[in-house]
Scaffold this active site. Structure first.
Site, PDB file in Angstrom:
ATOM      1  N   PHE A  64      -7.902   1.819  12.198  1.00 37.71           N
ATOM      2  CA  PHE A  64      -6.533   2.063  12.088  1.00 37.71           C
ATOM      3  C   PHE A  64      -7.066   3.153  13.959  1.00 37.71           C
ATOM      4  O   PHE A  64      -6.029   3.588  14.302  1.00 37.71           O
ATOM      5  CB  PHE A  64      -6.233   3.088  11.495  1.00 37.71           C
ATOM      6  CG  PHE A  64      -5.257   3.588  11.470  1.00 37.71           C
ATOM      7  CD1 PHE A  64      -4.094   2.641  10.433  1.00 37.71           C
ATOM      8  CD2 PHE A  64      -3.977   4.710  11.379  1.00 37.71           C
ATOM      9  CE1 PHE A  64      -2.212   3.306  10.418  1.00 37.71           C
ATOM     10  CE2 PHE A  64      -3.092   5.438  11.663  1.00 37.71           C
ATOM     11  CZ  PHE A  64      -2.221   4.661  11.154  1.00 37.71           C
ATOM     12  N   ALA A  90      -6.228   5.341   4.869  1.00 39.93           N
ATOM     13  CA  ALA A  90      -6.623   6.700   6.132  1.00 39.93           C
ATOM     14  C   ALA A  90      -8.177   6.642   4.682  1.00 39.93           C
ATOM     15  O   ALA A  90      -8.563   7.389   5.032  1.00 39.93           O
ATOM     16  CB  ALA A  90      -6.117   7.743   6.033  1.00 39.93           C
ATOM     17  N   GLU A 128       0.417  -1.309   4.536  1.00 42.07           N
ATOM     18  CA  GLU A 128       0.948  -0.172   4.017  1.00 42.07           C
ATOM     19  C   GLU A 128       1.995   0.518   4.901  1.00 42.07           C
ATOM     20  O   GLU A 128       2.547   1.030   4.342  1.00 42.07           O
ATOM     21  CB  GLU A 128      -0.709   0.552   5.502  1.00 42.07           C
ATOM     22  CG  GLU A 128       0.302   1.868   5.891  1.00 42.07           C
ATOM     23  CD  GLU A 128      -0.895   3.166   6.319  1.00 42.07           C
ATOM     24  OE1 GLU A 128      -2.310   2.750   7.115  1.00 42.07           O
ATOM     25  OE2 GLU A 128      -0.274   4.154   6.838  1.00 42.07           O
ATOM     26  N   PHE A 154      -5.707  -3.768   3.203  1.00 40.42           N
ATOM     27  CA  PHE A 154      -6.778  -3.646   4.724  1.00 40.42           C
ATOM     28  C   PHE A 154      -5.899  -3.050   6.076  1.00 40.42           C
ATOM     29  O   PHE A 154      -5.962  -3.530   6.572  1.00 40.42           O
ATOM     30  CB  PHE A 154      -7.401  -4.892   5.346  1.00 40.42           C
ATOM     31  CG  PHE A 154      -8.087  -5.883   4.193  1.00 40.42           C
ATOM     32  CD1 PHE A 154      -9.408  -5.206   3.229  1.00 40.42           C
ATOM     33  CD2 PHE A 154      -7.577  -6.783   3.733  1.00 40.42           C
ATOM     34  CE1 PHE A 154     -10.074  -5.684   2.402  1.00 40.42           C
ATOM     35  CE2 PHE A 154      -8.753  -7.264   2.317  1.00 40.42           C
ATOM     36  CZ  PHE A 154      -9.862  -7.327   2.019  1.00 40.42           C
ATOM     37  N   ARG A 201      -8.429  -1.676   9.078  1.00 41.61           N
ATOM     38  CA  ARG A 201      -8.668  -0.818   8.367  1.00 41.61           C
ATOM     39  C   ARG A 201      -9.681  -0.635   9.534  1.00 41.61           C
ATOM     40  O   ARG A 201     -10.606  -0.577  10.393  1.00 41.61           O
ATOM     41  CB  ARG A 201     -10.274  -2.179   8.042  1.00 41.61           C
ATOM     42  CG  ARG A 201     -11.190  -0.231   6.809  1.00 41.61           C
ATOM     43  CD  ARG A 201     -12.286  -2.267   6.454  1.00 41.61           C
ATOM     44  NE  ARG A 201     -12.658  -1.283   5.065  1.00 41.61           N
ATOM     45  CZ  ARG A 201     -13.607  -2.259   3.989  1.00 41.61           C
ATOM     46  NH1 ARG A 201     -13.536  -3.962   3.999  1.00 41.61           N
ATOM     47  NH2 ARG A 201     -13.875  -1.670   2.941  1.00 41.61           N
ATOM     48  N   GLU A 220     -12.707   3.150   5.081  1.00 46.09           N
ATOM     49  CA  GLU A 220     -13.060   2.132   6.663  1.00 46.09           C
ATOM     50  C   GLU A 220     -14.158   2.420   7.295  1.00 46.09           C
ATOM     51  O   GLU A 220     -14.366   1.847   8.262  1.00 46.09           O
ATOM     52  CB  GLU A 220     -11.499   2.937   7.450  1.00 46.09           C
ATOM     53  CG  GLU A 220     -10.520   2.057   6.279  1.00 46.09           C
ATOM     54  CD  GLU A 220      -9.549   3.695   7.525  1.00 46.09           C
ATOM     55  OE1 GLU A 220      -9.067   4.618   6.893  1.00 46.09           O
ATOM     56  OE2 GLU A 220      -8.718   3.059   8.475  1.00 46.09           O
ATOM     57  N   THR A 249      -3.653  11.395  10.041  1.00 50.40           N
ATOM     58  CA  THR A 249      -4.207  12.424  11.595  1.00 50.40           C
ATOM     59  C   THR A 249      -2.535  13.366  11.536  1.00 50.40           C
ATOM     60  O   THR A 249      -2.098  14.132  12.497  1.00 50.40           O
ATOM     61  CB  THR A 249      -4.247  11.848  12.941  1.00 50.40           C
ATOM     62  OG1 THR A 249      -2.918  10.527  12.861  1.00 50.40           O
ATOM     63  CG2 THR A 249      -5.811  10.914  12.493  1.00 50.40           C
ATOM     64  N   ARG A 303      -5.605   7.450  16.815  1.00 54.92           N
ATOM     65  CA  ARG A 303      -6.648   7.710  15.960  1.00 54.92           C
ATOM     66  C   ARG A 303      -7.613   6.797  16.913  1.00 54.92           C
ATOM     67  O   ARG A 303      -8.416   7.542  16.781  1.00 54.92           O
ATOM     68  CB  ARG A 303      -6.687   6.814  14.875  1.00 54.92           C
ATOM     69  CG  ARG A 303      -7.515   6.776  13.771  1.00 54.92           C
ATOM     70  CD  ARG A 303      -7.668   6.068  12.571  1.00 54.92           C
ATOM     71  NE  ARG A 303      -7.767   7.285  11.927  1.00 54.92           N
ATOM     72  CZ  ARG A 303      -8.282   8.786  10.984  1.00 54.92           C
ATOM     73  NH1 ARG A 303      -9.511   7.916  11.276  1.00 54.92           N
ATOM     74  NH2 ARG A 303      -7.909   9.028   9.684  1.00 54.92           N
ATOM     75  N   GLN A 357       1.003  -1.061   0.018  1.00 51.75           N
ATOM     76  CA  GLN A 357       0.243   0.179   0.017  1.00 51.75           C
ATOM     77  C   GLN A 357       0.655   1.325  -0.145  1.00 51.75           C
ATOM     78  O   GLN A 357       0.362   1.983  -0.556  1.00 51.75           O
ATOM     79  CB  GLN A 357      -0.568   0.405   1.139  1.00 51.75           C
ATOM     80  CG  GLN A 357      -1.890  -0.871   1.310  1.00 51.75           C
ATOM     81  CD  GLN A 357      -2.619  -0.742   2.693  1.00 51.75           C
ATOM     82  OE1 GLN A 357      -2.615  -1.631   3.314  1.00 51.75           O
ATOM     83  NE2 GLN A 357      -3.467   0.346   3.237  1.00 51.75           N
TER      84      GLN A 357
HETATM   85  N1  MTE Z   1     -11.817  -2.569  -0.264  1.00 52.24           N
HETATM   86  C1  MTE Z   1     -10.668  -4.002  -0.456  1.00 52.24           C
HETATM   87  N2  MTE Z   1     -11.168  -4.651  -1.295  1.00 52.24           N
HETATM   88  N3  MTE Z   1      -9.707  -4.281  -0.359  1.00 52.24           N
HETATM   89  C2  MTE Z   1      -8.867  -2.992   0.334  1.00 52.24           C
HETATM   90  O1  MTE Z   1      -8.046  -3.797   1.078  1.00 52.24           O
HETATM   91  N4  MTE Z   1      -8.769  -1.749   2.551  1.00 52.24           N
HETATM   92  C3  MTE Z   1      -9.482  -1.020   3.364  1.00 52.24           C
HETATM   93  C4  MTE Z   1     -10.568   0.026   2.596  1.00 52.24           C
HETATM   94  N5  MTE Z   1     -11.766  -0.860   1.442  1.00 52.24           N
HETATM   95  C5  MTE Z   1      -9.512  -2.230   1.218  1.00 52.24           C
HETATM   96  C6  MTE Z   1     -10.489  -2.012   0.760  1.00 52.24           C
HETATM   97  C7  MTE Z   1      -8.968  -0.043   3.765  1.00 52.24           C
HETATM   98  S1  MTE Z   1      -7.652  -0.633   5.247  1.00 52.24           S
HETATM   99  C8  MTE Z   1      -8.672   2.049   3.381  1.00 52.24           C
HETATM  100  S2  MTE Z   1      -7.530   2.444   4.365  1.00 52.24           S
HETATM  101  C9  MTE Z   1      -9.304   1.532   2.221  1.00 52.24           C
HETATM  102  O2  MTE Z   1      -9.973   0.806   1.629  1.00 52.24           O
HETATM  103  C10 MTE Z   1      -8.152   2.895   1.463  1.00 52.24           C
HETATM  104  O3  MTE Z   1      -8.302   2.586   0.429  1.00 52.24           O
HETATM  105  P1  MTE Z   1      -9.031   4.311  -0.194  1.00 52.24           P
HETATM  106  O4  MTE Z   1      -8.369   5.550   0.420  1.00 52.24           O
HETATM  107  O5  MTE Z   1      -9.299   4.258  -1.504  1.00 52.24           O
HETATM  108  O6  MTE Z   1     -10.681   4.200   0.567  1.00 52.24           O
HETATM  109  N1  LUZ Z   2      -2.722   5.572   8.587  1.00 54.39           N
HETATM  110  C1  LUZ Z   2      -1.588   6.643   8.458  1.00 54.39           C
HETATM  111  C2  LUZ Z   2      -4.144   5.313   8.248  1.00 54.39           C
HETATM  112  O1  LUZ Z   2      -0.126   7.189   8.809  1.00 54.39           O
HETATM  113  N2  LUZ Z   2      -2.101   7.922   9.869  1.00 54.39           N
HETATM  114  C3  LUZ Z   2      -4.041   7.512   9.180  1.00 54.39           C
HETATM  115  O2  LUZ Z   2      -4.305   8.682  10.067  1.00 54.39           O
HETATM  116  C4  LUZ Z   2      -4.350   6.798   9.194  1.00 54.39           C
HETATM  117  N3  LUZ Z   2      -6.274   6.326   9.354  1.00 54.39           N
HETATM  118  C5  LUZ Z   2      -6.664   5.375   8.923  1.00 54.39           C
HETATM  119  C6  LUZ Z   2      -6.215   4.170   8.173  1.00 54.39           C
HETATM  120  N4  LUZ Z   2      -4.386   4.825   8.099  1.00 54.39           N
HETATM  121 MO1  MOS Z   3      -6.096   1.709   5.913  1.00 57.43          MO
HETATM  122  S1  MOS Z   3      -6.149   0.775   7.910  1.00 57.43           S
HETATM  123  O1  MOS Z   3      -6.385   3.164   6.275  1.00 57.43           O
HETATM  124  O2  MOS Z   3      -4.771   0.835   5.486  1.00 57.43           O
END
Ligand code: MTE
Ligand code: LUZ
Ligand code: MOS
Length: 750
Positions: free
Chosen positions: A338, A503, A226, A222, A336, A706, A434, A304, A191
């Protein structure tokens, strides 16, 4: 617009890391990891492993030319353990062989002697022993000390949530190839391509410019990729650097489950005080975050938790303190939500506790205390455009809360071996990293001379549909057919210094950067067209691949204009940049305006518990969700459904189990159960809140990745209500997940 990946996914043609053709001479890496959770390495004998035919070499910290250090926030994590090991599964060496099979064989031949030290797995024990990742932090509002005396009711208790395995379908992995002049190209299932690039550069002791990281897509992240996609990519790059050969490192499922961190388990204490009129007057909470053996993202996750400690409620007097506790588990990481869900669970538990003691429904208390416009969050931001009151009345109107209550109590009075329960779960989730500086993004747009378009951004596609949204934006801005636009891989050479895809803010940040690039290109193209027609640039518009002049269609097409602009030597490439305005946070004061906006929603969950077996089935989950103005409703609904089920899994059946010596017992899919088609709610209905959307959201379409996970919290409290309907003596415990075993125990507790 349909998700552009759907067809590739269902026909199996989409490319993942493992689909990249293998280059001749590739070596395969398998990690040798610590068999104990805490200890001192006395000796390691690699000789038998090295003697195995087909083994190329075994890399340890000794072969690292730069720093043996992969910590992102704090430099506290070695790539390969040198003297001490701090968790079971901690990498010690990388075995490189002609095949993965040989490397696995060799792993069994390595002999290691370790003097074991005491392992800590419990965060409260870590706090007692002063084993903290960094000093505790406190967010406060008003004055709780003086508020208690004004409270008519005060309740105290403990609320715990366990961790959660990410269980992305595609395991962690990377494939590195040496290029000329010592440069390295890495394909990574990450990610955070920039985090991978930066860390490789640090470990190899070279500049980031020599490392190119490319990501096509992820089979799920998910949050688990990251930060924790980095070590495997660094190992592959190290192998490529040392041996001048391509190196592929892909974890097998059990290695992945053992070696990687998960959602942070939390153990928390709450104290809540209510006024006579049932308004919350004061709330104090102490969070013990189980960080694992190194910081990883724990400081940000903990932050968070504090931000979301009052969820969707207004509380005038708050004191929330969090401890990041160092234990001998794999470093826990982003997942997801966080840290948000962990914080929200505690105040929900406190409200349920209060409601039960007072003999009222929890939803009465919830509704009474919903956040309103102008209310202050404990971190100083003033709530604006709060949709919660509207959402609640939409829920009443569309899904009949009273009807559900009656249905459940009628059922319960007629049935003795089955009981129903229901719950309401409001959410408020802040959108923005954040850490303010992370809220920036870039996009690179090429218009090719034939009118087709290539788009690169910092966004990583991991199933959430961000590429579809990016393509939609470009096609929309230029008013061209989507088939003319190609979404390129995410590549650090094309788009640099990216924040991770995380995020939930990826479409906002990268989409706005992409819009900025498109605006700049449109400005140049409009001038070119205006020169041609002898009009002003402001008279020119584009519609369905046609140039419009002063509101009238012309005979000039998009393709012709691009051809003309190219011949006029107009630059057809642009790099767009975006940084979220307004947001700020002062860590000294723990106050500021950290979030661009909040996402709100409400879920109504109904469950039926089988009181003979302790099993349960979710009859329905009905949701009113604040999408803003969704730019792609099918994609966003997919995110709600997926997030909800993942949240329910965390709250019910996913049982992470480490023993006292830090060994992961739920280390495969036979011992760690995730929701399947039989365990999802029989009915999931989603209604959109009518709203104008948020200006800072891309096309006013609010972030959706999330927040829906937190609808799953409702599953816990719905089950608890059903259990209490059967056994009013059931002790009120808040200890997720609510597994079938725990339900059975609750049903027959005396
Ligand atoms: N949806 C799918 N299908 N697969 C994933 O890995 N990750 C989740 C969410 N939805 C995820 C998902 C998480 S943890 C985040 S932070 C967001 O997707 C990231 O993508 P976005 O910022 O485009 O929403
Ligand atoms: N990652 C991060 C995150 O580095 N900062 C954030 O605030 C955050 N929030 C949600 C998911 N990932
Ligand atoms: Mo999502 S926990 O911000 O990868």
């Amino acid at each position: 617009m349909k998700n552009i990946d759907s067809k590739g996914h269902v026909t199996g043609k989409s490319i993942y890391l493992d689909d990249i053709p293998t280059i001749q001479g590739t070596l395969f890496g398998v990690i040798f990891d610590s068999p104990v959770a805490h200890g001192h390495i006395e000796s390691i004998d690699y000789s038998k492993a090295l003697a195995l035919p087909g083994i190329q070499t075994i890399l340890t910290s000794k072969e690292i030319p730069g720093e043996n250090q992969i910590g992102g926030i704090f430099p506290d994590e070695e790539l390969f353990a040198e003297e001490d090991v701090h968790f079971q599964g901690q990498p010690i060496a990388l075995i490189l062989a002609e095949s993965e099979h040989i490397a696995f064989q060799a792993r069994k031949l390595i002999e290691i002697k370790i003097t074991e030290k005491e392992a800590i797995v419990d965060p409260r024990e870590a706090r007692k022993k002063n084993q903290l990742i960094f000093p505790p932090r406190t967010f406060s509002l008003g004055n709780t000390d003086s508020a208690w005396s004004q409270c008519a009711h005060i309740f105290e208790g403990q609320a715990d949530t366990n961790g959660q395995e990410h269980l992305y379908i595609e395991m962690q992995g990377a494939y590195a190839s040496p290029l000329e002049n010592g440069n390295i190209r890495v394909s990574s299932s990450t990610q955070g391509p920039t985090a991978v690039q930066r860390t490789i550069a640090k470990v190899l002791g070279m500049g980031m410019h020599k490392i190119e990281v490319d990501v096509v897509r992820l089979g799920g992240g998910f949050g688990g990729k990251e930060d924790q996609a980095t070590p495997w990519a660094v190992m592959a790059a190290l192998g490529a650097h040392v041996l001048k050969k391509p190196v592929k490192v892909v974890l097998h499922r059990m290695d992945d489950m053992r070696m990687t961190g998960k959602r942070h388990p939390y153990s928390s204490d709450y104290k809540i005080g209510l006024h006579e009129d049932l308004k919350i007057l004061a709330y104090e909470v102490i969070f013990h975050q189980n960080a694992g053996a190194a910081a990883d993202l724990s400081p940000a996750v903990m932050e968070r938790t504090l931000f979301h400690s009052t969820n969707s409620y207004f509380v005038p007097n708050v004191k929330a303190t969090a401890y990041s506790c160092k234990t001998n588990l794999p470093p826990n990481t982003a997942f997801r939500g966080f840290g948000g869900p962990q914080g929200m669970f505690v105040i929900e538990a406190a409200l349920v506790h209060a409601a039960n003691e007072l003999g009222i429904s929890a939803h009465e208390l919830q509704k009474k205390n919903l956040l309103q416009d102008g209310d202050e969050f404990p971190y100083g931001q003033i709530a604006a455009d709060v949709g919660l009151t509207q959402i609640w009345s939409d829920m009443e109107a569309k899904f009949d809360i009273k009807g559900a209550e009656k249905r459940v109590s009628d059922f319960n009075s007629k049935n003795s071996d089955k009981k129903k329960g229901f719950s309401l779960q409001p959410i408020a989730f802040g959108i923005s990293f954040t850490k303010t500086p992370m809220n920036q993004a870039r996009a690179l747009v090429h218009i090719y001379s034939d009118g087709s378009v290539g788009v690169s951004t910092g966004a990583v596609e991991m199933g959430q549909g961000v590429n579809t949204k990016m393509l939609q934006i470009a096609a929309d801005m230029f008013s061209i057919d989507p088939s003319k636009v190609r979404l390129e891989s995410t590549n650090t050479t094309r788009v640099a210094n990216t924040s991770p895809t995380a995020a939930s803010a990826t479409a906002d940040l990268n989409g706005k950067a992409l819009q900025n690039a498109c605006y700049a290109l449109l400005t140049r193209l409009k001038k070119s067209a205006a020169d041609h027609f002898g009009s002003a640039a402001s008279d020119i518009q584009f519609k369905d691949e046609q140039v419009i002049n002063s509101g009238k269609a012309t005979d000039m097409t998009w393709n012709q204009l691009i051809d003309q602009a190219f011949l006029e030597r107009v630059c057809l490439t642009e790099n767009g940049h975006y940084a979220t305005p307004i947001i700020n946070f002062d860590k000294e004061k723990e106050k500021g305006h950290p979030f661009a906006y909040h996402v709100y929603g409400l879920a109504l969950t109904e469950v039926t518990v089988d009181c003979i077996r302790g099993t349960y089935e979710f009859d329905s989950v009905k949701i009113v969700h604040d999408f803003g103005e969704s730019m792609n409703l099918p994609v966003d609904i997919g995110q709600i459904e997926g997030g909800l089920v993942q949240g329910i899994g965390w709250m019910t059946m996913e049982e992470l189990d480490y023993d006292k010596k830090g060994k992961l017992r739920s280390n495969s899919l036979s011992t760690y159960k995730i929701p399947d088609i039989y365990s999802v709610p029989k009915e999931v209905l989603i209604e959109a809140l009518e709203t104008e959307g948020a200006e800072q959201a891309i096309l006013k379409s609010k972030a959706v990745g999330e927040p829906p996970l937190m609808y799953g919290l409702g599953a816990y409290f719905a089950i608890q209500n059903a259990v209490r309907a059967f056994n009013p003596d059931a002790q009120q415990t808040f200890d997720a997940p609510f597994t079938h075993e725990k339900v059975l125990m609750g049903l027959y507790q005396i």
